[in-house]
Design a protein around this motif. Structure first.
Motif, mmCIF file in Angstrom:
data_model
loop_
_atom_site.group_PDB
_atom_site.id
_atom_site.type_symbol
_atom_site.label_atom_id
_atom_site.label_comp_id
_atom_site.label_asym_id
_atom_site.label_seq_id
_atom_site.Cartn_x
_atom_site.Cartn_y
_atom_site.Cartn_z
ATOM 1 N N TRP A 36 0.841 -1.194 0.000
ATOM 2 C CA TRP A 36 0.000 0.000 0.000
ATOM 3 C C TRP A 36 0.882 1.252 0.000
ATOM 4 N N GLN A 81 3.314 2.295 2.889
ATOM 5 C CA GLN A 81 3.594 1.140 3.746
ATOM 6 C C GLN A 81 5.080 1.076 4.052
ATOM 7 N N ILE A 124 4.861 -7.062 4.233
ATOM 8 C CA ILE A 124 3.753 -7.888 4.717
ATOM 9 C C ILE A 124 3.661 -9.109 3.818
ATOM 10 N N GLN A 127 -1.159 -9.214 3.125
ATOM 11 C CA GLN A 127 -1.050 -7.991 2.321
ATOM 12 C C GLN A 127 -2.396 -7.630 1.690
ATOM 13 N N TYR A 166 -4.598 -6.222 4.415
ATOM 14 C CA TYR A 166 -4.148 -4.876 4.778
ATOM 15 C C TYR A 166 -4.613 -3.860 3.731
ATOM 16 N N ASN A 167 -4.447 -4.206 2.460
ATOM 17 C CA ASN A 167 -4.883 -3.319 1.387
ATOM 18 C C ASN A 167 -6.388 -3.078 1.441
ATOM 19 N N LYS A 184 -7.223 -0.655 4.258
ATOM 20 C CA LYS A 184 -6.847 0.707 3.887
ATOM 21 C C LYS A 184 -7.808 1.271 2.842
ATOM 22 N N GLY A 241 -8.308 0.932 8.309
ATOM 23 C CA GLY A 241 -7.019 0.465 8.779
ATOM 24 C C GLY A 241 -6.215 1.475 9.558
ATOM 25 N N VAL A 256 -4.476 -0.166 12.504
ATOM 26 C CA VAL A 256 -3.830 -1.434 12.199
ATOM 27 C C VAL A 256 -2.462 -1.166 11.588
ATOM 28 N N THR A 257 -1.439 -1.842 12.093
ATOM 29 C CA THR A 257 -0.085 -1.680 11.571
ATOM 30 C C THR A 257 0.331 -2.930 10.794
ATOM 31 N N GLU A 258 1.444 -2.797 10.093
ATOM 32 C CA GLU A 258 1.953 -3.944 9.345
ATOM 33 C C GLU A 258 2.242 -5.122 10.282
ATOM 34 N N MET A 294 -0.717 -7.713 11.099
ATOM 35 C CA MET A 294 -1.454 -8.461 10.088
ATOM 36 C C MET A 294 -1.391 -9.970 10.241
#
Length: 297
Positions: A93, A96, A100, A124, A127-128, A131, A136, A139-141, A144
């Motif tokens: 992302w 980022q 991830i 990943q 996460y995408n 976002k 997100g 939420v952090t990397e 995940m």
């Protein structure tokens, strides 16, 4: 699905899906007759409609569809099961900072109309999706891996509970498959509404799963709850899974299951069958006693 899907496992697309799929599927009963671009689903499962992840019917190439959606539909790059791209976005992302994982795990949930199972989104992809949907921010990397673990576990647990209901139909239980699903976080189910009205907590998510029972489509309603006081333990999440009251048969299944569960809890024979209850949420010890299977199996 909630924890069980960020509207993305579903995103689970089958890893063996063809590179192209058309919403206007040609009839091809013989698997050997399938070619690139043809639909792999048996004719009895096909629908003239494409569903998006909110279970809304999408008409290809209409003014109502966004230019991006029209382009994807026209190119045959969407999975008609969930209207998600067959080639998911695995790129980092923008902004980022850490790597991830893009690894996708295969579920145990059979995918309707195929010989394969659903495939979970990678960390990943998840996460995408968060976002992209503006969810997100907190939420952090680094989060995940644990998010995906909870997500996948919730899906597997949901399917096991669906199978408990399908056990009421032993003649087709082994053939049950998940056709499609949709997230409905803003639509309280009647049970959730009544429970909250009586002082219970509200679910953090709701899903509808559509199961193929030997050609019959059965809708299941799933409410997901989270107990803040039990955060960090396996008891923090609670699921309520039941067939939607779309048919008389589903209503009868609910009645039967309530009887079976009570008999299992009380350790008495089922008044309907005269046999020990093997359905519902009997304890592992009761299941072991009735089936002869180790509780840890």
């Amino acid at each position: 699905m909630g924890a069980a899907n960020s509207r993305e496992p579903g995103q689970a697309e089958a890893g063996s899906a063809p590179s192209k799929m058309s919403s206007n599927c040609p009839v091809a009963e013989d698997p050997a007759a399938l070619t690139e671009g043809s639909c792999p689903l048996p004719a009895k499962y096909r629908s003239p409609h494409v569903y998006n992840v909110y279970n809304q019917k999408v008409e290809p190439n209409t003014a109502q569809a966004s230019p991006l959606l029209q382009s994807l539909l026209a190119s045959g790059k969407l999975d008609p099961r969930n209207n998600m791209p067959l080639e998911p976005n695995q790129r980092p992302w923008p902004g980022q900072e850490k790597h991830i994982s893009t690894e996708r795990l295969v579920s145990t949930i059979p995918k309707g109309g195929t010989a394969s199972t659903w495939v979970y989104p990678s960390p990943q992809m998840f996460y995408n999706a968060l976002k992209r949907k503006g969810k997100g921010d907190d939420v952090t990397e680094d989060d995940m891996d644990s998010v995906i673990l909870a997500h996948n576990s919730m899906n597997e647990l949901t399917w096991r509970k669906v199978q408990q209901w399908e056990a009421l139909h032993p003649e087709t239980q082994s053939e049950a498959t998940l056709l499609r699903f949709c997230g409905r976080p803003d639509n309280l189910s009647p049970l959730a509404w009544m429970s909250s009205w009586l002082g219970g907590s509200l679910p953090f998510d709701r899903h509808d799963w559509y199961v193929d029972r030997n050609g019959q489509e059965v809708r299941y309603v799933i409410d997901f709850y989270f107990d803040e006081e039990k955060a960090g333990s396996s008891d923090a999440f609670k699921l309520r899974v039941r067939p939607a009251l779309d048919t008389v048969e589903s209503g009868l299944d609910r009645m039967r299951m309530n009887i079976y569960r009570k008999c299992a809890q009380w350790g008495i024979p089922c008044p309907l069958t005269g046999a020990p209850s093997r359905h519902g949420d009997a304890s592992p010890q009761q299941q072991q006693q009735h089936s002869g299977t180790p509780a840890s199996a």
